[in-house]
Write an enzyme that holds these catalytic residues in place. Structure first.
Site, short mmCIF file in Angstrom:
data_model
loop_
_atom_site.label_atom_id
_atom_site.label_comp_id
_atom_site.label_asym_id
_atom_site.label_seq_id
_atom_site.Cartn_x
_atom_site.Cartn_y
_atom_site.Cartn_z
N LEU A 144 0.82 -1.21 0.00
CA LEU A 144 0.00 0.00 0.00
C LEU A 144 0.85 1.25 0.00
CD1 LEU A 144 -2.53 1.81 0.56
CD2 LEU A 144 -2.19 1.30 2.99
N SER A 145 0.53 2.21 -0.86
CA SER A 145 1.12 3.54 -0.84
C SER A 145 2.65 3.46 -0.96
CB SER A 145 0.68 4.28 0.43
OG SER A 145 0.99 5.64 0.35
N ALA A 146 3.40 3.89 0.07
CA ALA A 146 4.85 3.73 0.01
C ALA A 146 5.21 2.26 -0.13
CB ALA A 146 5.49 4.32 1.26
#
Length: 362
Positions: A144-146
């Site tokens: 997720l995300s980073a």
């Protein structure tokens, strides 16, 4: 010199990993001395009781402000490992590396083959594959995300290791080479041709193919990582798989748009009204939390089906979801409109918010 050391698995037998006897309350067990660790990450893992040799391995990378245990608990990855018979690896960032626990996808030395955080995760994979006799043809990564951007970095720097990936609210490999570029990419994306994006992956190793299958997830109301990044991810992996954009087939149901190109090696799922986070379906036993959003669609189950590990859970009608994931001490932003997105002040505000969300500014 990059090496793989002998892992110290003495604290996590099948029984202890399955029951949490030597692990934490989330079921994950910390493994020490797994090999070279230039990125100074923490290795956490789960092995179902009685897991047979030749099982798949799933690598799950948490997002900023999250820990590995909380991230996996919301999506119930350990329970899915029990149900479908795979080993689970959950690398964890240290606060000493990043105060907000973000993986360093925007730091060149952290995402270069044989160096930094990607090398640490590669060493963890090798340790598990060797000790647990994993099927090396069935190693997968999601995040997720980073963590999503780092999942893409793993696919780019070690493509021969992975059969597939699932990138949630992430960014393409090579989107940034520093903090300033990271914020710009998150806030509005980076415009490059598919060939340019693909060349950045091809330059990351001497691998000539075949390339991992990739599923891309994006919330249309994400104000932390702009949806333009999902478009760039698609262009990057379409180029690597030599798939023409003209091969696109699209299905839209109940606010969920599924895009499939060619033979399905590249797929994208976009969800109306969803902010920044992992899509969950609490009806499947998943648990909503910050950046873990109940929208009636299970990213974990759909991803496993895409990888050929489990069956697809047919998406039901999404529930009303917040326009963005809860962010502590952050003012509620008004809903974005095309007019606001085109206005300079709105762009600046979105970039500032994104920077704060990943802990790069205060």
């Amino acid at each position: 010199m990059f090496r793989f050391g002998a892992p110290s698995f003495d604290l996590w037998s099948d029984r202890s990993a399955a029951t949490g006897g030597a692990g934490d309350e989330t079921g994950l067990t910390t493994v020490r001395d797994f090999g070279d660790n230039p990125g100074r990450l923490v290795m956490k893992a789960y092995v179902p009781a009685g897991l047979k040799p030749g099982a798949p391995l799933v690598v799950a990378l948490h997002g900023c402000t999250q820990l590995a245990g909380g991230y996996q608990s919301s999506s119930r990855w350990t329970e899915l490992a029990d149900r479908h018979g795979f080993a689970l690896l959950c690398p964890e960032q240290r606060r000493s590396n990043n105060p907000k626990l973000c993986f360093s996808w925007f730091t060149p030395e952290a995402v270069r083959r044989g160096q930094g955080e990607v090398a640490s995760i590669r060493a963890m994979i090798e340790a598990m594959a060797t000790e647990r006799r994993i099927d090396r043809r069935r190693v997968f990564v999601t995040g997720l995300s980073a963590g999503g951007a780092m999942a893409c970095a793993m696919l780019a720097t070690y493509p021969e290791v992975f059969a597939g990936g699932s990138i949630v609210a992430g960014l393409p490999y090579g989107a940034a080479a520093g903090v300033g570029e990271a914020f710009a990419a998150m806030g509005k994306g980076v415009e490059r041709s598919g060939t340019d994006w693909g060349d950045r992956v091809r330059a990351a190793s001497d691998h000539a193919g075949p390339w991992p299958r990739v599923m891309i997830w994006q919330g249309e109301a994400d104000e932390t990582v702009a949806p333009a990044n999902a478009d760039a991810l698609a262009r990057q992996w379409l180029d690597l798989h030599a798939l023409s954009p003209a091969t696109l087939t699209e299905d839209r149901r109940d606010g969920v748009t599924r895009r499939v190109w060619g033979d399905g090696a590249v797929q994208e799922i976009r969800i109306d009204g969803m902010g920044h986070g992992v899509p969950l379906d609490v009806a499947q036993g998943e648990i909503a939390a910050p950046y873990m959003l109940d929208v009636g669609v299970s990213q974990a189950l759909e991803t496993l089906a895409f990888w050929g590990i489990g069956r697809s859970a047919a998406p039901r009608r999404p529930r009303p979801a917040p326009a963005r994931a809860p962010v502590r001490a952050a003012p509620k932003a008004p809903a974005r409109t095309p007019e606001r997105r085109s206005a300079r002040k709105a762009v600046e505000a979105a970039v500032t918010k994104a920077l704060k969300a990943v802990g790069l500014i205060r």
